[in-house]
Scaffold this motif. Structure first.
Motif, PDB file in Angstrom:
ATOM      1  N   MET A 116       0.840  -1.202   0.000  1.00 29.03           N
ATOM      2  CA  MET A 116       0.000   0.000   0.000  1.00 29.03           C
ATOM      3  C   MET A 116       0.872   1.248   0.000  1.00 29.03           C
ATOM      4  N   LYS A 117       0.406   2.261  -0.684  1.00 28.23           N
ATOM      5  CA  LYS A 117       1.119   3.536  -0.714  1.00 28.23           C
ATOM      6  C   LYS A 117       0.977   4.202   0.660  1.00 28.23           C
ATOM      7  N   LYS A 118       2.075   4.717   1.176  1.00 26.11           N
ATOM      8  CA  LYS A 118       2.064   5.426   2.464  1.00 26.11           C
ATOM      9  C   LYS A 118       2.157   6.920   2.164  1.00 26.11           C
ATOM     10  N   ILE A 119       1.208   7.663   2.678  1.00 27.23           N
ATOM     11  CA  ILE A 119       1.181   9.103   2.440  1.00 27.23           C
ATOM     12  C   ILE A 119       1.262   9.823   3.782  1.00 27.23           C
ATOM     13  N   PHE A 142      -4.396   1.040  -2.961  1.00 28.52           N
ATOM     14  CA  PHE A 142      -4.804   1.557  -1.659  1.00 28.52           C
ATOM     15  C   PHE A 142      -3.670   2.311  -0.983  1.00 28.52           C
ATOM     16  N   ALA A 143      -4.069   3.212  -0.101  1.00 30.17           N
ATOM     17  CA  ALA A 143      -3.111   4.038   0.618  1.00 30.17           C
ATOM     18  C   ALA A 143      -3.412   4.035   2.107  1.00 30.17           C
ATOM     19  N   ILE A 144      -2.352   4.228   2.863  1.00 35.33           N
ATOM     20  CA  ILE A 144      -2.450   4.431   4.310  1.00 35.33           C
ATOM     21  C   ILE A 144      -2.018   5.867   4.564  1.00 35.33           C
ATOM     22  N   LEU A 145      -2.857   6.605   5.252  1.00 34.68           N
ATOM     23  CA  LEU A 145      -2.515   7.978   5.595  1.00 34.68           C
ATOM     24  C   LEU A 145      -1.756   7.975   6.921  1.00 34.68           C
ATOM     25  N   VAL A 197      -8.424   4.989   0.272  1.00 38.25           N
ATOM     26  CA  VAL A 197      -7.928   5.176   1.638  1.00 38.25           C
ATOM     27  C   VAL A 197      -8.304   3.957   2.476  1.00 38.25           C
ATOM     28  N   ALA A 198      -7.305   3.151   2.784  1.00 36.70           N
ATOM     29  CA  ALA A 198      -7.544   1.988   3.645  1.00 36.70           C
ATOM     30  C   ALA A 198      -7.740   2.426   5.086  1.00 36.70           C
TER      31      ALA A 198
END
Length: 159
Positions: free
Chosen positions: A28-31, A66-69, A103-104
Motif C-alpha cells: 500500500m502507498k504510504k502518504i 490503496f493508501a495508508i494515511l 484510503v484503507a
C-alpha cells in the motif's frame, strides 16, 4: 457519503472482506500528512492542500490501489487541547477525502500508541463518519510505545 469497509483485521493482519485473502500492507502507498500542513492555525484548515491530497487519492482510486494515511505530529502535542486539535484536524481531513475508496485507513503515530485514551478518541471520532477505515501501526512504533489494551491492540493491523 459512506463507503463500505473493504478490509478487516484479525490477529493484527489485514484481510479483504470480499474473499478473506491476506493483504500485503507493504504494497500500500504510504502518504505522510503533516499536522502543520493541514491545520495552519487552530481549527483553520488548508483546503488547497486537502484538495490536492484528494486529487492524489483519486488517482490511486483509478489504479485500484490503496493508501495508508500517516499523520505526522510536527506541532506540540502535550495537553488535552492539543490532542483535540490533532484529532479534529485529521477528522477534517477525512471529511475532505470521504469519497476516496483508495484510503484503507490511518496509521496511528507513536504519540497515539503511547496513550490509550488518545488512541480511542482518535478512532472513535473518525469512526462516526468513516467506519470503513482500518488503523495501522508499524511494529517498531508499537514495540516502543504501545500502551493499548488487548481489545484496542487486536483491532490494529501491524506492519
Amino acid at each position: 457519503m459512506k463507503l463500505d469497509p473493504l478490509f478487516y483485521v484479525k490477529e493484527n493482519n489485514l484481510y479483504k472482506i470480499s474473499d478473506n485473502s491476506a493483504v500485503d500492507i507493504q504494497s500500500m502507498k504510504k502518504i505522510q500528512i503533516k499536522w502543520s500542513e493541514i491545520e495552519l492555525e487552530p481549527e483553520s484548515y488548508n483546503e488547497e492542500y486537502l484538495a490536492n491530497l484528494r486529487d492524489e487519492l483519486k488517482k490511486i482510486d483509478d489504479l485500484n490501489q490503496f493508501a495508508i494515511l500517516i499523520p505526522v505530529v510536527d506541532k506540540e502535542l502535550k495537553s488535552e487541547e492539543d490532542q483535540e486539535l490533532f484529532i479534529n484536524a485529521y477528522n477534517h481531513t477525512a471529511r475532505r477525502i470521504k469519497d476516496c475508496v483508495s484510503v484503507a485507513g490511518y496509521e496511528l503515530p507513536a504519540e497515539l500508541l503511547g496513550n490509550s485514551n488518545f488512541t480511542q478518541n482518535f478512532i472513535d471520532t473518525l469512526a462516526k463518519k468513516h467506519a470503513q477505515y482500518i488503523y495501522f501501526a508499524s511494529k517498531s512504533d508499537a514495540e516502543k510505545n504501545i500502551q493499548l489494551n488487548d481489545s484496542q491492540l487486536s483491532s490494529i493491523a501491524m506492519y
